[in-house]
Design a protein around this motif. Structure first.
Motif, PDB file in Angstrom:
ATOM      1  N   PHE A  70       0.804  -1.209   0.000  1.00 33.28           N
ATOM      2  CA  PHE A  70       0.000   0.000   0.000  1.00 33.28           C
ATOM      3  C   PHE A  70       0.845   1.271   0.000  1.00 33.28           C
ATOM      4  N   ASP A  71       2.164   1.143  -0.068  1.00 32.33           N
ATOM      5  CA  ASP A  71       3.043   2.303   0.058  1.00 32.33           C
ATOM      6  C   ASP A  71       3.027   3.237  -1.144  1.00 32.33           C
ATOM      7  N   ASP A  72       2.766   2.719  -2.330  1.00 36.05           N
ATOM      8  CA  ASP A  72       2.855   3.564  -3.524  1.00 36.05           C
ATOM      9  C   ASP A  72       1.491   3.995  -4.061  1.00 36.05           C
ATOM     10  N   LEU A  73       0.474   4.007  -3.212  1.00 35.60           N
ATOM     11  CA  LEU A  73      -0.856   4.429  -3.654  1.00 35.60           C
ATOM     12  C   LEU A  73      -0.901   5.942  -3.814  1.00 35.60           C
ATOM     13  N   PRO A  74      -1.612   6.434  -4.850  1.00 40.61           N
ATOM     14  CA  PRO A  74      -1.705   7.883  -5.033  1.00 40.61           C
ATOM     15  C   PRO A  74      -2.472   8.512  -3.869  1.00 40.61           C
ATOM     16  N   GLY A  75      -2.007   9.649  -3.399  1.00 39.65           N
ATOM     17  CA  GLY A  75      -2.676  10.357  -2.316  1.00 39.65           C
ATOM     18  C   GLY A  75      -2.328   9.838  -0.936  1.00 39.65           C
ATOM     19  N   LYS A  76      -1.347   8.957  -0.845  1.00 38.76           N
ATOM     20  CA  LYS A  76      -0.971   8.407   0.459  1.00 38.76           C
ATOM     21  C   LYS A  76      -0.454   9.520   1.359  1.00 38.76           C
ATOM     22  N   GLY A  77      -0.993   9.572   2.569  1.00 40.70           N
ATOM     23  CA  GLY A  77      -0.572  10.575   3.535  1.00 40.70           C
ATOM     24  C   GLY A  77      -1.263  11.911   3.391  1.00 40.70           C
ATOM     25  N   LYS A  78      -2.111  12.058   2.375  1.00 38.52           N
ATOM     26  CA  LYS A  78      -2.840  13.303   2.167  1.00 38.52           C
ATOM     27  C   LYS A  78      -4.271  13.122   2.682  1.00 38.52           C
ATOM     28  N   PRO A  79      -4.870  14.211   3.163  1.00 38.22           N
ATOM     29  CA  PRO A  79      -6.254  14.087   3.658  1.00 38.22           C
ATOM     30  C   PRO A  79      -7.222  13.795   2.511  1.00 38.22           C
ATOM     31  N   ILE A  80      -8.270  13.086   2.833  1.00 38.84           N
ATOM     32  CA  ILE A  80      -9.300  12.793   1.845  1.00 38.84           C
ATOM     33  C   ILE A  80     -10.133  14.048   1.653  1.00 38.84           C
ATOM     34  N   LYS A  81     -10.345  14.432   0.399  1.00 39.16           N
ATOM     35  CA  LYS A  81     -11.109  15.642   0.111  1.00 39.16           C
ATOM     36  C   LYS A  81     -12.584  15.269  -0.009  1.00 39.16           C
ATOM     37  N   ILE A  82     -13.374  15.785   0.922  1.00 37.93           N
ATOM     38  CA  ILE A  82     -14.815  15.566   0.898  1.00 37.93           C
ATOM     39  C   ILE A  82     -15.470  16.931   0.802  1.00 37.93           C
ATOM     40  N   GLU A  83     -16.377  17.059  -0.165  1.00 37.54           N
ATOM     41  CA  GLU A  83     -17.062  18.335  -0.321  1.00 37.54           C
ATOM     42  C   GLU A  83     -17.945  18.587   0.889  1.00 37.54           C
ATOM     43  N   GLU A  84     -18.338  19.847   1.041  1.00 40.21           N
ATOM     44  CA  GLU A  84     -19.202  20.199   2.166  1.00 40.21           C
ATOM     45  C   GLU A  84     -20.522  19.465   2.051  1.00 40.21           C
ATOM     46  N   GLY A  85     -21.147  19.234   3.190  1.00 39.83           N
ATOM     47  CA  GLY A  85     -22.404  18.500   3.208  1.00 39.83           C
ATOM     48  C   GLY A  85     -22.141  17.046   3.550  1.00 39.83           C
ATOM     49  N   ASP A  86     -23.188  16.265   3.497  1.00 37.30           N
ATOM     50  CA  ASP A  86     -23.012  14.870   3.849  1.00 37.30           C
ATOM     51  C   ASP A  86     -22.545  14.048   2.650  1.00 37.30           C
ATOM     52  N   MET A  87     -22.044  12.881   2.917  1.00 43.73           N
ATOM     53  CA  MET A  87     -21.456  12.036   1.882  1.00 43.73           C
ATOM     54  C   MET A  87     -22.493  11.593   0.850  1.00 43.73           C
ATOM     55  N   LEU A  88     -23.710  11.281   1.300  1.00 44.22           N
ATOM     56  CA  LEU A  88     -24.752  10.836   0.378  1.00 44.22           C
ATOM     57  C   LEU A  88     -25.066  11.921  -0.641  1.00 44.22           C
ATOM     58  N   THR A  89     -25.179  13.160  -0.183  1.00 44.56           N
ATOM     59  CA  THR A  89     -25.459  14.263  -1.094  1.00 44.56           C
ATOM     60  C   THR A  89     -24.332  14.421  -2.111  1.00 44.56           C
ATOM     61  N   THR A  90     -23.109  14.287  -1.664  1.00 47.91           N
ATOM     62  CA  THR A  90     -21.960  14.393  -2.559  1.00 47.91           C
ATOM     63  C   THR A  90     -21.992  13.303  -3.623  1.00 47.91           C
ATOM     64  N   ILE A  91     -22.276  12.093  -3.213  1.00 45.74           N
ATOM     65  CA  ILE A  91     -22.325  10.972  -4.161  1.00 45.74           C
ATOM     66  C   ILE A  91     -23.443  11.184  -5.168  1.00 45.74           C
ATOM     67  N   LEU A  92     -24.621  11.571  -4.691  1.00 48.44           N
ATOM     68  CA  LEU A  92     -25.745  11.805  -5.597  1.00 48.44           C
ATOM     69  C   LEU A  92     -25.454  12.947  -6.555  1.00 48.44           C
TER      70      LEU A  92
END
Length: 142
Positions: free
Chosen positions: A46-68
């Motif tokens: 798992f060491d060479d995965l893109p974005g390793k060590g960076k925070p996950i970017k989640i848009e404002e609001g809840d996750m369901l709304t973002t996915i929809l």
């Protein structure tokens, strides 16, 4: 104990053994998967995965709304609002008789009642439409 009672008891015991065997099989399989993942991580898989060590970017609001939103899916009440606005536009543009307008408005009012039940906030509810307030209602819906 009668024949039927013995038969039921034997069937229950057989089912219990089958269920226990299934749970043992699943726990063994899950343990194997866990150990394989642990081994993979230990070897640096798992060491060479893109974005390793960076925070996950989640848009404002809840996750369901973002996915929809990303899937271009809108809540049913918004879809219904668009449908009602289109119906009102058709009624204002078609040049129908008063009887035909009243019939169409009754169909639209049924949709408005449904819309009012679906909206998440009572402040978003809309009033019913009559031939007297058709133009004002159309302006509010569009």
């Amino acid at each position: 104990m009668g024949w039927n009672d013995r038969k039921k008891k034997a069937a229950q015991e057989n089912q219990q053994h089958t269920t226990e065997e299934r749970h043992e099989h699943l726990s063994t399989r899950e343990g194997m998967i866990e150990s394989a993942v642990d081994e993979f991580a230990k070897n640096g898989g798992f060491d060479d995965l893109p974005g390793k060590g960076k925070p996950i970017k989640i848009e404002e609001g809840d996750m369901l709304t973002t996915i929809l939103k990303n899937a271009n899916v809108q809540p049913p009440w918004i879809e219904l609002r668009k449908e009602i606005a289109a119906d009102l536009k058709r009624v204002t543009e078609l040049g129908l008789t008063a009887v035909e307008v009243d019939a169409k408005l009754e169909e639209i009012n049924q949709k408005i009642r449904k819309y009012n039940r679906l909206v998440p906030n009572s402040l978003l509810q809309k009033g019913l439409v009559s031939s007297a307030n058709l133009q004002k209602a159309y302006d509010k819906w569009v």
